[in-house]
Motif scaffolding. Structure first.
Motif, PDB file in Angstrom:
ATOM      1  N   ASP A  34       0.828  -1.213   0.000  1.00  0.00           N
ATOM      2  CA  ASP A  34       0.000   0.000   0.000  1.00  0.00           C
ATOM      3  C   ASP A  34       0.858   1.258   0.000  1.00  0.00           C
ATOM      4  N   ARG A  35       0.529   2.196  -0.861  1.00  0.00           N
ATOM      5  CA  ARG A  35       1.180   3.510  -0.901  1.00  0.00           C
ATOM      6  C   ARG A  35       0.088   4.557  -1.114  1.00  0.00           C
ATOM      7  N   PRO A  36      -0.654   4.901  -0.058  1.00  0.00           N
ATOM      8  CA  PRO A  36      -1.798   5.807  -0.207  1.00  0.00           C
ATOM      9  C   PRO A  36      -1.431   7.196  -0.731  1.00  0.00           C
ATOM     10  N   GLU A  37      -0.180   7.644  -0.515  1.00  0.00           N
ATOM     11  CA  GLU A  37       0.215   8.979  -0.970  1.00  0.00           C
ATOM     12  C   GLU A  37       0.484   9.026  -2.474  1.00  0.00           C
ATOM     13  N   GLN A  38       0.498   7.863  -3.108  1.00  0.00           N
ATOM     14  CA  GLN A  38       0.831   7.749  -4.535  1.00  0.00           C
ATOM     15  C   GLN A  38      -0.451   7.649  -5.366  1.00  0.00           C
ATOM     16  N   PRO A  39      -0.676   8.539  -6.333  1.00  0.00           N
ATOM     17  CA  PRO A  39      -1.934   8.522  -7.097  1.00  0.00           C
ATOM     18  C   PRO A  39      -1.991   7.461  -8.197  1.00  0.00           C
ATOM     19  N   TYR A  40      -0.903   6.743  -8.419  1.00  0.00           N
ATOM     20  CA  TYR A  40      -0.848   5.737  -9.474  1.00  0.00           C
ATOM     21  C   TYR A  40      -0.206   4.465  -8.909  1.00  0.00           C
ATOM     22  N   PHE A  41      -0.240   3.387  -9.678  1.00  0.00           N
ATOM     23  CA  PHE A  41       0.440   2.176  -9.219  1.00  0.00           C
ATOM     24  C   PHE A  41       1.790   2.060  -9.902  1.00  0.00           C
ATOM     25  N   ARG A  42       2.712   1.360  -9.236  1.00  0.00           N
ATOM     26  CA  ARG A  42       4.033   1.104  -9.830  1.00  0.00           C
ATOM     27  C   ARG A  42       4.214  -0.405  -9.942  1.00  0.00           C
ATOM     28  N   VAL A  75      -6.859  -2.060 -12.171  1.00  0.00           N
ATOM     29  CA  VAL A  75      -5.892  -2.260 -11.087  1.00  0.00           C
ATOM     30  C   VAL A  75      -5.985  -1.097 -10.107  1.00  0.00           C
ATOM     31  N   THR A  76      -6.027  -1.425  -8.822  1.00  0.00           N
ATOM     32  CA  THR A  76      -6.138  -0.417  -7.774  1.00  0.00           C
ATOM     33  C   THR A  76      -4.913   0.490  -7.772  1.00  0.00           C
ATOM     34  N   PRO A  77      -5.110   1.826  -7.884  1.00  0.00           N
ATOM     35  CA  PRO A  77      -3.960   2.741  -7.820  1.00  0.00           C
ATOM     36  C   PRO A  77      -3.483   2.912  -6.379  1.00  0.00           C
ATOM     37  N   GLY A  78      -2.354   3.576  -6.206  1.00  0.00           N
ATOM     38  CA  GLY A  78      -1.835   3.823  -4.867  1.00  0.00           C
ATOM     39  C   GLY A  78      -1.179   2.606  -4.256  1.00  0.00           C
ATOM     40  N   LYS A  79      -0.663   1.719  -5.092  1.00  0.00           N
ATOM     41  CA  LYS A  79       0.012   0.517  -4.602  1.00  0.00           C
ATOM     42  C   LYS A  79       1.241   0.234  -5.453  1.00  0.00           C
TER      43      LYS A  79
END
Length: 119
Positions: A34-42, A75-79
Motif C-alpha cells: 500500500d502507498r496511499p500517498e501515490q496517485p498511481y500504481f508502480r 488495477v487499484t492505484p496507490g500501490k
C-alpha cells in the motif's frame, strides 16, 4: 511504461517484499504494498534465469507489462506491485499470461470491478 510507473531500485523491491502482502498461483507470485500517498500504481518485474534465456525472459516481461497496461483501469492505484514469474510462463502465450495475471490479482483483491462488456 513510463519510468515513474516502474520499480527499479533494489531498496524499493526489498521494501515491497518485506512490508507487502503476497498472493500466488502456479504462474506468478504478486507482492502488493500500500502507498496511499501515490496517485498511481508502480510495477516491478522479476523473471529469473530459470525461466529461460534472455529472449524468453524479455518476452515474458513484455507480456506482463502489456497485461498491466490493458488492465490499468481495473488495477487499484496507490500501490506497488512486484510480479515474480514462475517456470510455466516461458511456454505461455500472451492471452494465457493475461488471464493468469488477472486471476492472481483478483485473488489478491486488487482488481476493481470489471467493466460491463457489450456482446
Amino acid at each position: 511504461m513510463k519510468k515513474k510507473y516502474r520499480i527499479k531500485k533494489n531498496e524499493e523491491f526489498q521494501q515491497v517484499f518485506q512490508e507487502g502482502k503476497s498472493m500466488a498461483n502456479r504462474q506468478f507470485v504478486v507482492y502488493v504494498l500500500d502507498r496511499p500517498e501515490q496517485p498511481y500504481f508502480r510495477l516491478g518485474l522479476s523473471v529469473s534465469k530459470k525461466i529461460g534465456k534472455a529472449v524468453v525472459r524479455n518476452k515474458v516481461k513484455r507480456y506482463i507489462r502489456q497485461a498491466f497496461l490493458e488492465l490499468r483501469e481495473q488495477v487499484t492505484p496507490g500501490k506497488d506491485y512486484v510480479v515474480i514469474a514462475r517456470m510455466p510462463t516461458s511456454e505461455m502465450n500472451y492471452a494465457e499470461v493475461k488471464k493468469s495475471l488477472q486471476h492472481v490479482l483478483k485473488k489478491a483483491g486488487v482488481l476493481l470491478n470489471q467493466p460491463n462488456r457489450v456482446d
